[in-house]
Design an enzyme around this catalytic site. Sequence first.
Site, PDB file in Angstrom:
ATOM      1  N   LYS A  48       0.791  -1.238   0.000  1.00 43.39           N
ATOM      2  CA  LYS A  48       0.000   0.000   0.000  1.00 43.39           C
ATOM      3  C   LYS A  48       0.824   1.289   0.000  1.00 43.39           C
ATOM      4  O   LYS A  48       0.306   2.369   0.243  1.00 43.39           O
ATOM      5  CB  LYS A  48      -1.011   0.043   1.174  1.00 43.39           C
ATOM      6  N   HIS A 108       7.203  -7.251  -2.315  1.00 43.72           N
ATOM      7  CA  HIS A 108       6.977  -6.545  -1.044  1.00 43.72           C
ATOM      8  C   HIS A 108       7.932  -7.089   0.019  1.00 43.72           C
ATOM      9  O   HIS A 108       7.794  -6.769   1.204  1.00 43.72           O
ATOM     10  CB  HIS A 108       5.548  -6.767  -0.545  1.00 43.72           C
ATOM     11  N   SER A 138      -4.584   2.583   4.479  1.00 38.61           N
ATOM     12  CA  SER A 138      -4.782   2.035   3.142  1.00 38.61           C
ATOM     13  C   SER A 138      -4.843   0.504   3.191  1.00 38.61           C
ATOM     14  O   SER A 138      -5.671  -0.114   2.517  1.00 38.61           O
ATOM     15  CB  SER A 138      -3.641   2.498   2.237  1.00 38.61           C
TER      16      SER A 138
HETATM   17  P1  A3P Z   1      -5.095   4.815  -0.593  1.00 40.50           P
HETATM   18  O1  A3P Z   1      -5.729   3.565  -0.099  1.00 40.50           O
HETATM   19  O2  A3P Z   1      -4.572   5.662   0.530  1.00 40.50           O
HETATM   20  O3  A3P Z   1      -5.945   5.584  -1.532  1.00 40.50           O
HETATM   21  P2  A3P Z   1      -0.357  -0.198  -3.676  1.00 40.50           P
HETATM   22  O4  A3P Z   1      -0.397   0.001  -5.146  1.00 40.50           O
HETATM   23  O5  A3P Z   1       1.011  -0.318  -3.112  1.00 40.50           O
HETATM   24  O6  A3P Z   1      -1.286  -1.287  -3.245  1.00 40.50           O
HETATM   25  O7  A3P Z   1      -0.872   1.155  -3.008  1.00 40.50           O
HETATM   26  C1  A3P Z   1      -2.207   1.558  -3.120  1.00 40.50           C
HETATM   27  C2  A3P Z   1      -2.332   2.979  -2.632  1.00 40.50           C
HETATM   28  O8  A3P Z   1      -1.722   3.854  -3.585  1.00 40.50           O
HETATM   29  C3  A3P Z   1      -3.781   3.419  -2.487  1.00 40.50           C
HETATM   30  O9  A3P Z   1      -3.773   4.384  -1.441  1.00 40.50           O
HETATM   31  C4  A3P Z   1      -4.005   4.047  -3.860  1.00 40.50           C
HETATM   32  O10 A3P Z   1      -5.102   4.921  -3.924  1.00 40.50           O
HETATM   33  C5  A3P Z   1      -2.693   4.797  -4.038  1.00 40.50           C
HETATM   34  N1  A3P Z   1      -2.430   5.164  -5.432  1.00 40.50           N
HETATM   35  C6  A3P Z   1      -2.530   4.400  -6.535  1.00 40.50           C
HETATM   36  N2  A3P Z   1      -2.258   5.121  -7.636  1.00 40.50           N
HETATM   37  C7  A3P Z   1      -1.965   6.371  -7.223  1.00 40.50           C
HETATM   38  C8  A3P Z   1      -1.620   7.588  -7.895  1.00 40.50           C
HETATM   39  N3  A3P Z   1      -1.515   7.658  -9.211  1.00 40.50           N
HETATM   40  N4  A3P Z   1      -1.402   8.680  -7.132  1.00 40.50           N
HETATM   41  C9  A3P Z   1      -1.512   8.638  -5.803  1.00 40.50           C
HETATM   42  N5  A3P Z   1      -1.840   7.528  -5.102  1.00 40.50           N
HETATM   43  C10 A3P Z   1      -2.072   6.403  -5.813  1.00 40.50           C
END
Ligand code: A3P
Length: 295
Positions: A48, A108, A138
């Site tokens: 996340k 990860h 998240s």
């Molecule tokens: P939130 O749950 O806080 O919105 P991962 O890809 O490591 O699983 O992380 C997911 C998190 O990154 C989520 O956070 C998601 O919304 C955010 N995320 C994905 N794409 C993004 C972007 N282009 N800009 C900012 N945050 C992004």
Amino acid sequence: EGENPSYLSDPWLGLHGWYLGTSTCNEWQRIQSFQARPDDLLICTYPKAGTTWIQEIVDMIQQDGDLEKCKRAPVHHRHPFIEWARPPQPSGVEQAEAMPSPRTLKTHLPVKLLPPSFWEQKCKFLYVARNAKDCMVSYYHFQRMSKVVPDPGPWHEYFEMFMAGKVGWGPWHDHVKGWWKVKDMHCVLFLFYEDMKKDPKCEIQKVAQFLGKNLDQELLEKIVYHTSFDVMKDNPMANRSGIPVSIMDQSISPFMRKGTVGDWKNHFTVAQNERFEDDYEKKMAGTNLTFCMEL
Ligand code: A3P
């Protein structure tokens, strides 16, 4: 119950002091003996922390901004996730083995659990770190909607589990400290989610340089636009919309949820925040690693 595939609600299991999904633990020998290649790029994150975001950025740079090429597959299929093991799907190791070089891979895993071949082959590592409080929030929402990881239970219980590091891929603190420590000994570009939010142009240019590319202004702006939260949220190749509801129920919480810095303030109580900060101070003592908690 009986007809559910075994990877649904895959419980976390302790392994060498860290927690990982049971199906990953079952494949552990094969994961540890993974053969890296010298020209591999490994995207490394705590869950996340912005994995999908950096994956899309890297791909857009590698494809010289060609949107059609970036749409060749959903982002989670473009880069094999090396410790992913959900039979009968091909494992991350198998997907990576079948991929021609140069490969971009995702993990990860914390430093201590990374297959040793990555260090031996002197691969490039791109680590993205995100502040612990936003990662926790998240992760909580992700565990609510994803059926392949355990149900998080109520927030106050999840809060304690996260602080104790009893979540998949273990304690956030040890993860970021571990990668921070090796960054000067290996070829690691260490980025922060919060910097990427604040100044995406600058951070994307850093990634490009790390990959040996120089982006002109026009291409840089194109990548900034197409990797912004709002555009990625509507991009079916990034937003996981192709994943069946039985695996990810995005009506509970969308995969592209908020994409902001500081959403923890809408979740942490004052008492939780105090408890968290006390514990954080102890666990992060002795490191010069600092995080931005709000923009
Ligand atoms: P939130 O749950 O806080 O919105 P991962 O890809 O490591 O699983 O992380 C997911 C998190 O990154 C989520 O956070 C998601 O919304 C955010 N995320 C994905 N794409 C993004 C972007 N282009 N800009 C900012 N945050 C992004």
